[in-house]
Design an enzyme around this catalytic site. Structure first.
Site, PDB file in Angstrom:
ATOM      1  CB  ILE A 149      42.414  43.173  46.598  1.00 37.91           C
ATOM      2  CG1 ILE A 149      41.956  41.751  46.955  1.00 37.91           C
ATOM      3  CG2 ILE A 149      43.616  43.124  45.653  1.00 37.91           C
ATOM      4  CD1 ILE A 149      41.321  40.976  45.818  1.00 37.91           C
ATOM      5  CG  ASP A 168      35.968  52.543  47.313  1.00 40.99           C
ATOM      6  OD1 ASP A 168      34.735  52.746  47.286  1.00 40.99           O
ATOM      7  OD2 ASP A 168      36.469  51.447  47.619  1.00 40.99           O
ATOM      8  CB  CYS A 227      44.620  41.640  39.484  1.00 41.53           C
ATOM      9  SG  CYS A 227      46.207  41.496  38.673  1.00 41.53           S
ATOM     10  CB  ALA A 228      39.284  43.597  39.802  1.00 43.88           C
ATOM     11  NE  ARG A 229      35.076  38.135  39.075  1.00 39.77           N
ATOM     12  CZ  ARG A 229      35.994  37.509  39.817  1.00 39.77           C
ATOM     13  NH1 ARG A 229      37.273  37.760  39.658  1.00 39.77           N
ATOM     14  NH2 ARG A 229      35.638  36.610  40.719  1.00 39.77           N
ATOM     15  CD  GLU A 258      38.458  35.100  33.435  1.00 42.09           C
ATOM     16  OE1 GLU A 258      38.378  34.111  34.190  1.00 42.09           O
ATOM     17  OE2 GLU A 258      38.725  36.228  33.836  1.00 42.09           O
ATOM     18  CG  HIS A 276      40.717  34.357  37.003  1.00 41.52           C
ATOM     19  ND1 HIS A 276      39.405  34.589  36.687  1.00 41.52           N
ATOM     20  CD2 HIS A 276      40.825  34.714  38.304  1.00 41.52           C
ATOM     21  CE1 HIS A 276      38.759  35.054  37.738  1.00 41.52           C
ATOM     22  NE2 HIS A 276      39.605  35.133  38.750  1.00 41.52           N
ATOM     23  N   GLY A 278      45.217  35.318  40.129  1.00 40.48           N
ATOM     24  CA  GLY A 278      45.332  36.125  41.356  1.00 40.48           C
ATOM     25  C   GLY A 278      45.264  35.299  42.625  1.00 40.48           C
ATOM     26  CB  ALA A 279      42.619  33.340  44.067  1.00 38.64           C
TER      27      ALA A 279
HETATM   28  N1  LIG Z   1      42.201  37.847  40.041  1.00 34.69           N
HETATM   29  C1  LIG Z   1      41.746  37.090  40.995  1.00 34.69           C
HETATM   30  O1  LIG Z   1      42.001  35.901  41.034  1.00 34.69           O
HETATM   31  C2  LIG Z   1      40.941  37.702  42.098  1.00 34.69           C
HETATM   32  C3  LIG Z   1      41.059  37.202  43.400  1.00 34.69           C
HETATM   33  C4  LIG Z   1      40.298  37.778  44.404  1.00 34.69           C
HETATM   34  C5  LIG Z   1      39.435  38.805  44.100  1.00 34.69           C
HETATM   35  N2  LIG Z   1      39.311  39.231  42.828  1.00 34.69           N
HETATM   36  C6  LIG Z   1      38.427  40.352  42.492  1.00 34.69           C
HETATM   37  O2  LIG Z   1      39.020  41.538  42.984  1.00 34.69           O
HETATM   38  C7  LIG Z   1      38.006  42.506  43.215  1.00 34.69           C
HETATM   39  C8  LIG Z   1      38.205  43.146  44.580  1.00 34.69           C
HETATM   40  O3  LIG Z   1      38.090  42.194  45.602  1.00 34.69           O
HETATM   41  P1  LIG Z   1      38.095  42.630  47.154  1.00 34.69           P
HETATM   42  O4  LIG Z   1      38.147  41.394  47.950  1.00 34.69           O
HETATM   43  O5  LIG Z   1      39.096  43.691  47.389  1.00 34.69           O
HETATM   44  O6  LIG Z   1      36.644  43.266  47.242  1.00 34.69           O
HETATM   45  P2  LIG Z   1      36.120  44.347  48.282  1.00 34.69           P
HETATM   46  O7  LIG Z   1      34.647  44.197  48.299  1.00 34.69           O
HETATM   47  O8  LIG Z   1      36.850  44.220  49.575  1.00 34.69           O
HETATM   48  O9  LIG Z   1      36.504  45.731  47.623  1.00 34.69           O
HETATM   49  C9  LIG Z   1      35.845  46.259  46.506  1.00 34.69           C
HETATM   50  C10 LIG Z   1      35.905  47.785  46.633  1.00 34.69           C
HETATM   51  O10 LIG Z   1      35.392  48.347  45.427  1.00 34.69           O
HETATM   52  C11 LIG Z   1      34.679  49.516  45.791  1.00 34.69           C
HETATM   53  N3  LIG Z   1      33.771  49.899  44.719  1.00 34.69           N
HETATM   54  C12 LIG Z   1      32.552  49.384  44.437  1.00 34.69           C
HETATM   55  N4  LIG Z   1      32.010  50.044  43.380  1.00 34.69           N
HETATM   56  C13 LIG Z   1      32.924  50.973  43.003  1.00 34.69           C
HETATM   57  C14 LIG Z   1      32.938  51.942  41.979  1.00 34.69           C
HETATM   58  N5  LIG Z   1      31.894  52.105  41.133  1.00 34.69           N
HETATM   59  N6  LIG Z   1      34.027  52.728  41.850  1.00 34.69           N
HETATM   60  C15 LIG Z   1      35.076  52.586  42.685  1.00 34.69           C
HETATM   61  N7  LIG Z   1      35.111  51.692  43.715  1.00 34.69           N
HETATM   62  C16 LIG Z   1      34.029  50.884  43.856  1.00 34.69           C
HETATM   63  C17 LIG Z   1      33.969  49.137  47.077  1.00 34.69           C
HETATM   64  O11 LIG Z   1      33.584  50.267  47.815  1.00 34.69           O
HETATM   65  C18 LIG Z   1      35.042  48.316  47.781  1.00 34.69           C
HETATM   66  O12 LIG Z   1      35.794  49.126  48.658  1.00 34.69           O
HETATM   67  C19 LIG Z   1      36.702  41.774  43.019  1.00 34.69           C
HETATM   68  O13 LIG Z   1      36.242  42.019  41.718  1.00 34.69           O
HETATM   69  C20 LIG Z   1      37.081  40.318  43.159  1.00 34.69           C
HETATM   70  O14 LIG Z   1      36.179  39.478  42.507  1.00 34.69           O
HETATM   71  C21 LIG Z   1      40.055  38.719  41.823  1.00 34.69           C
HETATM   72  O1  LIG Z   2      36.950  36.182  43.005  1.00 33.28           O
HETATM   73  C1  LIG Z   2      37.907  35.475  43.308  1.00 33.28           C
HETATM   74  O2  LIG Z   2      38.056  34.984  44.434  1.00 33.28           O
HETATM   75  C2  LIG Z   2      38.957  35.253  42.296  1.00 33.28           C
HETATM   76  O3  LIG Z   2      38.585  35.708  41.051  1.00 33.28           O
HETATM   77  C3  LIG Z   2      39.509  33.869  42.256  1.00 33.28           C
HETATM   78  O4  LIG Z   2      38.797  33.036  41.398  1.00 33.28           O
HETATM   79  P1  LIG Z   2      39.206  31.481  41.331  1.00 33.28           P
HETATM   80  O5  LIG Z   2      38.748  30.863  42.613  1.00 33.28           O
HETATM   81  O6  LIG Z   2      38.488  30.906  40.171  1.00 33.28           O
HETATM   82  O7  LIG Z   2      40.682  31.435  41.203  1.00 33.28           O
END
Ligand SMILES: NC(=O)c1ccc[n+]([C@@H]2O[C@H](COP(=O)([O-])OP(=O)(O)OC[C@H]3O[C@@H](n4cnc5c(N)ncnc54)[C@H](O)[C@@H]3O)[C@@H](O)[C@H]2O)c1
Ligand SMILES: O=C(O)[C@H](O)COP(=O)(O)O
Length: 524
Positions: A149, A168, A227-229, A258, A276, A278-279
């Site tokens: 992301i 990162d 938008c991560a966690r 949440e 929440h 994002g997805a």
């Molecule tokens: N809001 C939503 O609905 C939604 C949807 C999808 C994903 N997410 C969340 O978004 C986040 C990222 O997802 P992604 O698919 O890009 O994951 P990803 O695994 O592709 O990327 C995560 C990145 O974080 C880096 N990282 C790990 N520890 C770190 C630290 N201490 N400092 C800095 N960087 C660090 C990793 O090296 C990696 O490059 C996750 O938390 C995921 O759960 C949220």
């Molecule tokens: O980690 C994920 O994929 C996102 O946080 C999306 O969560 P959701 O499937 O509950 O929308």
């Protein structure tokens, strides 16, 4: 009939491969609605709402796989699932674009105050001077976490004419150069960025990453996005920084709890929030449900999965190459465990010849699972075999040798018990099958299958006849018999394959025959 529980809302289109399969029953209900039948499901599909806790796993005694239709598995106790031998898979790519786009939507909302202006106009106001924003163009964007992301956000930021800075610790220089971003330390990012967006998983290291200390290092007037966690930006720590205007605005799609309930952050005008989302696009939901449905189906059909959290992942190509050895190793583990009916300290495996060039992690796990199965009450499989071996104090090692010992390939297994050491060698011959070619110090050649009877005796005329007579008198038919000896008149073995399992009483009768040293029933 395979039963799959889909416990969170998922795209029907994505679930189509499961819904269309007549051997599968898909139940789309919350866990609380099927409390009484939790032990009947083979697979569980969830998003982030259902918490897959150890207590839930304990109730789902027939569960083989948990599929997360999304990325984050922080709602799943992966360690507990591993202990219970339950595979955990996710759908890591399906919602990347949607979440990157949502991050951008949040960024635009934040700097142009769109949600606030929207509420104002809906309240029949027309107050243009109250909603003056700032441009994204030329601003410094700090991206913390540059995975799927984070890197999609960077592409979009460049298109908006922003300067992108990335922190990162796991990002390789080569990848950063390829994408053309400025890689910096966390302190540099905090000092330079006008807008900071976090895209890491929630881990021990990232929990509270933007807490009081690091927030104090940011520029005055900084905007923050999560938008991560929930929890990567410390929610409590934000409050004084919002109150004194150091932080100009915050956009949150995720929360420590949440839903967040009556959270003090929700009272700030410059805090923009979504539940929440994002997805939550049609495309992402079809993508993640399709990915997870296809993977679960593959797994239930005994094929390799490609996005497992707690299993080594295998491509189809690699799986096809290792499949035969995987089965051979399982049988060798089962045989060795039955033969060595005593405490074991170490298992050493040597892969020789063509098998030494393959990915052996799975083969080793298969052998360990075969070995441990008769010894542990709980489920043991490739997921938890290595963990259970360690828990039981059984060390294991792998060695590799280019020389196949007269065969194209061999797996040599040595088991070190408290009182004795046992060695076995197996090979897989294309179009012929699995053969054990060395057993307990004797060269022999038998198929590790069915009801086997191992007899160790003195090499004397008439031994085979004596055994045959007793078995015949008890209506036990011998399908095949292989013999091996170390020297003429010395120690010898017979390995018989029988048409039915042998009674323990008959084993005792055979043990009474003079010149027979040991009799073991072996079942594969
Ligand atoms: N809001 C939503 O609905 C939604 C949807 C999808 C994903 N997410 C969340 O978004 C986040 C990222 O997802 P992604 O698919 O890009 O994951 P990803 O695994 O592709 O990327 C995560 C990145 O974080 C880096 N990282 C790990 N520890 C770190 C630290 N201490 N400092 C800095 N960087 C660090 C990793 O090296 C990696 O490059 C996750 O938390 C995921 O759960 C949220
Ligand atoms: O980690 C994920 O994929 C996102 O946080 C999306 O969560 P959701 O499937 O509950 O929308």
């Amino acid at each position: 009939m395979i039963r799959i529980l889909v416990a969170d809302a998922m795209s029907e289109e994505g679930l189509a491969p499961l819904l269309a399969d007549p051997t599968i029953e898909v139940v789309q209900k919350k866990v609380s609605e099927v409390e009484g039948e939790l032990d009947q499901f083979d697979a569980l599909l969830v998003r982030s709402a259902t918490k897959v806790t150890e207590q839930l796993l304990q109730k789902m005694t027939n569960l083989k796989i948990v599929g997360r239709a999304g990325v984050g598995v922080d709602n799943i106790d992966v360690d507990a699932a591993t202990r219970y031998g339950v595979v955990v898979i996710n759908a890591p790519n399906g919602n990347t674009i949607s979440t990157a786009e949502h991050t951008f939507a949040m960024m635009a909302s934040l700097v142009r105050r769109i949600p606030q202006a929207h509420i104002s106009v809906k309240s029949r106001e027309w107050n243009r001077s109250a909603f003056v924003g700032v441009e994204l163009f030329g601003k410094h964007l700090g991206i913390i976490g540059f995975g799927r992301i984070g890197s999609e956000v960077a592409k979009r930021a460049r298109a908006f004419g922003m300067h992108v800075h990335v922190y990162d610790p796991f990002l390789t220089k080569a990848r950063a150069e390829k994408i053309g971003v400025d890689v910096c330390t966390l302190d540099e990012l905090l000092a330079q960025a006008d807008i900071i967006t976090v895209h890491t998983p929630l881990t021990k290291e990232t929990k509270g990453l933007l807490g009081p200390k690091n927030l104090a290092k940011t520029k005055k007037g900084v905007y923050l996005i999560n938008c991560a966690r929930g929890g990567i930006i410390d929610e409590q720590a934000l409050i004084p920084f919002l109150e004194n205007g150091h932080v100009a605005g915050v956009a949150l799609d995720v929360f420590e709890q949440e839903p967040p309930g009556d959270h003090p952050l929700l009272s700030f005008d410059n805090v923009v929030v979504t539940p929440h989302l994002g997805a939550s696009t049609v495309e992402a939901q079809v993508n993640v449900a399709t990915q997870v449905a296809e993977e679960v189906l593959k797994f239930l059909q005994g094929k390799p999965v490609t996005s497992s959290i707690n299993l080594p992942t295998l491509s189809k190509d690699v799986y096809e190459k290792i499949q035969a050895f995987y089965t051979l190793a399982r049988k060798m583990g089962i045989l060795a465990s039955q033969y060595m009916s005593e405490p074991v300290q170490e298992i050493a495996i040597t892969y020789s010849g063509s098998v030494a060039d393959l990915e052996t992690t799975f083969i080793t796990r298969s052998l360990l699972a075969g070995f441990l199965k008769p010894r542990v009450a709980s489920t043991v499989n490739e997921v938890n075999a290595a963990m259970i071996a360690k828990e039981r104090g059984i060390a294991f090692s792998e060695k590799f040798s280019a020389n196949g010992n007269d065969y194209n390939n061999t797996i040599t297994l040595t088991v070190y018990g408290e009182n004795k050491t046992f060695t076995m060698k197996g090979t897989h011959i294309a179009h012929y099958g699995d053969r054990i070619v060395h057993f307990n110090g004797f060269a022999i050649d038998f198929a590790p299958e069915g009801h086997l009877l191992y007899i160790q005796h003195h090499d004397k005329p008439g031994m085979i006849g004596k055994v045959g007579n007793i078995l015949g008198a008890h209506q036990v038919n011998i399908a095949t018999m292989q013999v091996g000896r170390q020297e003429v008149g010395g120690k010898a073995i017979m390995m018989l394959s029988l048409d039915k399992p042998l009674d323990d009483a008959l084993v005792e009768t055979l043990e009474q025959i003079s010149d027979i040293d040991a009799v073991k029933k072996l079942e594969v």
